[in-house]
Scaffold this motif. Structure first.
Motif, PDB file in Angstrom:
ATOM      1  N   GLY A  44       0.777  -1.229   0.000  1.00 30.17           N
ATOM      2  CA  GLY A  44       0.000   0.000   0.000  1.00 30.17           C
ATOM      3  C   GLY A  44       0.805   1.273   0.000  1.00 30.17           C
ATOM      4  N   SER A  45       2.070   1.189   0.351  1.00 29.62           N
ATOM      5  CA  SER A  45       2.986   2.327   0.264  1.00 29.62           C
ATOM      6  C   SER A  45       4.327   1.768  -0.189  1.00 29.62           C
ATOM      7  CB  SER A  45       3.118   3.037   1.618  1.00 29.62           C
ATOM      8  OG  SER A  45       3.761   2.203   2.561  1.00 29.62           O
ATOM      9  N   PRO A  46       5.242   2.602  -0.700  1.00 33.03           N
ATOM     10  CA  PRO A  46       6.485   2.065  -1.265  1.00 33.03           C
ATOM     11  C   PRO A  46       7.265   1.148  -0.316  1.00 33.03           C
ATOM     12  CG  PRO A  46       6.218   4.339  -1.944  1.00 33.03           C
ATOM     13  CD  PRO A  46       5.113   4.059  -0.962  1.00 33.03           C
ATOM     14  N   GLY A  47       7.464   1.587   0.921  1.00 32.43           N
ATOM     15  CA  GLY A  47       8.189   0.744   1.866  1.00 32.43           C
ATOM     16  C   GLY A  47       7.439  -0.522   2.205  1.00 32.43           C
ATOM     17  N   ALA A  48       6.119  -0.407   2.363  1.00 22.23           N
ATOM     18  CA  ALA A  48       5.303  -1.580   2.689  1.00 22.23           C
ATOM     19  C   ALA A  48       5.273  -2.582   1.543  1.00 22.23           C
ATOM     20  CB  ALA A  48       3.879  -1.125   3.036  1.00 22.23           C
ATOM     21  N   GLU A  49       5.348  -2.107   0.296  1.00 20.69           N
ATOM     22  CA  GLU A  49       5.360  -3.019  -0.840  1.00 20.69           C
ATOM     23  C   GLU A  49       6.653  -3.851  -0.882  1.00 20.69           C
ATOM     24  OE1 GLU A  49       3.141  -3.870  -3.178  1.00 20.69           O
ATOM     25  OE2 GLU A  49       1.580  -2.569  -2.333  1.00 20.69           O
ATOM     26  N   ILE A  50       7.758  -3.281  -0.419  1.00 18.43           N
ATOM     27  CA  ILE A  50       9.001  -4.052  -0.334  1.00 18.43           C
ATOM     28  C   ILE A  50       8.813  -5.224   0.621  1.00 18.43           C
ATOM     29  CG2 ILE A  50      11.406  -3.973   0.457  1.00 18.43           C
ATOM     30  CD1 ILE A  50      11.437  -1.017  -0.458  1.00 18.43           C
ATOM     31  N   LEU A  51       8.178  -4.975   1.765  1.00 20.00           N
ATOM     32  CA  LEU A  51       7.935  -6.039   2.727  1.00 20.00           C
ATOM     33  C   LEU A  51       6.914  -7.046   2.190  1.00 20.00           C
ATOM     34  CD1 LEU A  51       7.893  -3.880   5.972  1.00 20.00           C
ATOM     35  CD2 LEU A  51       9.674  -5.461   5.240  1.00 20.00           C
ATOM     36  N   GLN A  53       6.627  -8.136  -0.861  1.00 21.58           N
ATOM     37  CA  GLN A  53       7.339  -9.093  -1.699  1.00 21.58           C
ATOM     38  C   GLN A  53       8.082 -10.117  -0.864  1.00 21.58           C
ATOM     39  OE1 GLN A  53       6.972  -9.382  -5.011  1.00 21.58           O
ATOM     40  NE2 GLN A  53       5.448  -7.767  -4.704  1.00 21.58           N
ATOM     41  N   MET A  54       8.663  -9.705   0.224  1.00 16.37           N
ATOM     42  CA  MET A  54       9.359 -10.623   1.119  1.00 16.37           C
ATOM     43  C   MET A  54       8.399 -11.649   1.708  1.00 16.37           C
ATOM     44  SD  MET A  54      11.733  -7.843   3.133  1.00 16.37           S
ATOM     45  CE  MET A  54      12.294  -9.057   4.337  1.00 16.37           C
ATOM     46  N   LEU A  55       7.196 -11.197   2.037  1.00 20.39           N
ATOM     47  CA  LEU A  55       6.231 -12.069   2.708  1.00 20.39           C
ATOM     48  C   LEU A  55       5.545 -13.048   1.771  1.00 20.39           C
ATOM     49  CD1 LEU A  55       4.670  -9.359   5.026  1.00 20.39           C
ATOM     50  CD2 LEU A  55       5.725 -11.485   5.831  1.00 20.39           C
ATOM     51  N   LEU A  56       5.275 -12.633   0.545  1.00 18.87           N
ATOM     52  CA  LEU A  56       4.420 -13.441  -0.330  1.00 18.87           C
ATOM     53  C   LEU A  56       5.151 -14.260  -1.383  1.00 18.87           C
ATOM     54  CD1 LEU A  56       1.323 -11.132  -0.994  1.00 18.87           C
ATOM     55  CD2 LEU A  56       1.701 -12.796   0.821  1.00 18.87           C
ATOM     56  N   ASN A  57       6.405 -13.931  -1.689  1.00 17.20           N
ATOM     57  CA  ASN A  57       7.034 -14.675  -2.786  1.00 17.20           C
ATOM     58  C   ASN A  57       7.534 -16.045  -2.376  1.00 17.20           C
ATOM     59  OD1 ASN A  57       9.540 -14.328  -1.530  1.00 17.20           O
ATOM     60  ND2 ASN A  57      10.190 -12.680  -2.896  1.00 17.20           N
ATOM     61  N   GLY A  58       7.569 -16.314  -1.063  1.00 17.74           N
ATOM     62  CA  GLY A  58       7.898 -17.658  -0.604  1.00 17.74           C
ATOM     63  C   GLY A  58       9.350 -18.046  -0.736  1.00 17.74           C
ATOM     64  N   SER A  59      10.239 -17.097  -1.006  1.00 17.63           N
ATOM     65  CA  SER A  59      11.649 -17.440  -1.186  1.00 17.63           C
ATOM     66  C   SER A  59      12.353 -17.723   0.138  1.00 17.63           C
ATOM     67  CB  SER A  59      12.376 -16.318  -1.932  1.00 17.63           C
ATOM     68  OG  SER A  59      12.324 -15.111  -1.180  1.00 17.63           O
ATOM     69  N   HIS A  60      11.739 -17.290   1.245  1.00 15.25           N
ATOM     70  CA  HIS A  60      12.324 -17.546   2.557  1.00 15.25           C
ATOM     71  C   HIS A  60      11.217 -17.903   3.540  1.00 15.25           C
ATOM     72  CE1 HIS A  60      15.154 -17.284   5.887  1.00 15.25           C
ATOM     73  NE2 HIS A  60      14.245 -16.577   6.529  1.00 15.25           N
ATOM     74  N   GLU A  61      11.434 -18.905   4.352  1.00 18.93           N
ATOM     75  CA  GLU A  61      10.464 -19.323   5.360  1.00 18.93           C
ATOM     76  C   GLU A  61      10.785 -18.614   6.670  1.00 18.93           C
ATOM     77  OE1 GLU A  61       7.055 -21.387   6.546  1.00 18.93           O
ATOM     78  OE2 GLU A  61       7.975 -21.365   4.562  1.00 18.93           O
ATOM     79  N   PHE A  62      10.010 -17.582   7.001  1.00 15.70           N
ATOM     80  CA  PHE A  62      10.257 -16.834   8.222  1.00 15.70           C
ATOM     81  C   PHE A  62       9.722 -17.588   9.440  1.00 15.70           C
ATOM     82  CE2 PHE A  62      10.229 -13.391   5.058  1.00 15.70           C
ATOM     83  CZ  PHE A  62      11.402 -12.734   5.406  1.00 15.70           C
ATOM     84  N   ALA A  63      10.376 -17.409  10.572  1.00 16.76           N
ATOM     85  CA  ALA A  63       9.815 -17.886  11.830  1.00 16.76           C
ATOM     86  C   ALA A  63       8.480 -17.180  12.070  1.00 16.76           C
ATOM     87  CB  ALA A  63      10.777 -17.589  12.980  1.00 16.76           C
TER      88      ALA A  63
END
Length: 207
Positions: A44-51, A53-63
């Motif tokens: 929804g905002s430029p900085g939030a859109e960066i996050l 991509q991190m959350l939805l692309n599935g390239s890393h499994e976060f705790a």
């Protein structure tokens, strides 16, 4: 003093029609000269859109705890940069997902700490004026995702047990927050659903 804008959120599981109906409501209000901001979460905002991509692309499994915090970091940025300024300017903000989705997806769906999510939600200091919860069956979710013909994101790949927990979670959110939430059956055609949602908004707020 200018009237503060309204904050309307759309919630629901995968394939419930939120994004389509949020856009249609925004277009409908704009056609009646209501100033509207249509936005989404995560993002929804430029900085939030960066996050996002991190959350939805599935390239890393976060705790689990890290994932929850990332959602709220994105949300805090979104609120500060986009939502609050728009509301202060008298603009109606329509948001495709908000903190109810974090409670349902990370809490009900993935077993995250619901109390911690509730505390972080309160810290945001911004409660929607109206939350429209679109409800469809798990079978409808599956059929609509299949019909999209697109690559599934990490949540869409989790399957029936996850979709069932998500649906149950949103039903619980609606039941627990009757003053804010309106549960709307989403199985109907898009035009009928759009008219129903517009009517709900008109009943809640003067347009």
């Amino acid at each position: 003093m200018a009237r503060t804008g309204r904050f309307i959120t759309f919630e629901g599981g995968e394939g419930a029609g939120k994004s389509t109906q949020a856009r249609r409501l925004a277009d409908s209000l704009a056609a009646d000269c209501v100033p509207v901001l249509l936005t989404r979460e995560p993002g929804g905002s430029p900085g939030a859109e960066i996050l996002r991509q991190m959350l939805l692309n599935g390239s890393h499994e976060f705790a689990s705890e890290a994932e929850i915090i990332l959602h709220f970091a994105s949300r805090a940025e979104h609120i500060a940069r986009m939502i609050r300024p728009a509301l202060a300017a008298g603009i109606t903000v329509i948001c495709d997902r908000y903190y109810d989705s974090t409670l349902v997806y990370q809490g009900h769906g993935q077993g995250g700490d619901r109390h911690a999510i509730a505390v972080l939600s309160e810290l945001m200091g911004l409660v929607p004026d109206l939350t429209l919860v679109l409800d469809v069956s798990v079978a409808t979710t599956q059929a609509r995702l299949l019909a999209r013909g697109q690559a599934a994101d990490r949540y869409e790949r989790l399957g029936v047990p996850f979709f069932t927990r998500i649906r149950d979670g949103f039903l619980a959110v609606a039941a627990d927050n009757p003053a804010r939430c309106v549960l709307v059956p989403g199985e109907t055609d898009a035009d009928t659903l759009a008219a129903t949602l517009r009517r709900i908004v008109e009943q809640r707020f003067p347009i």
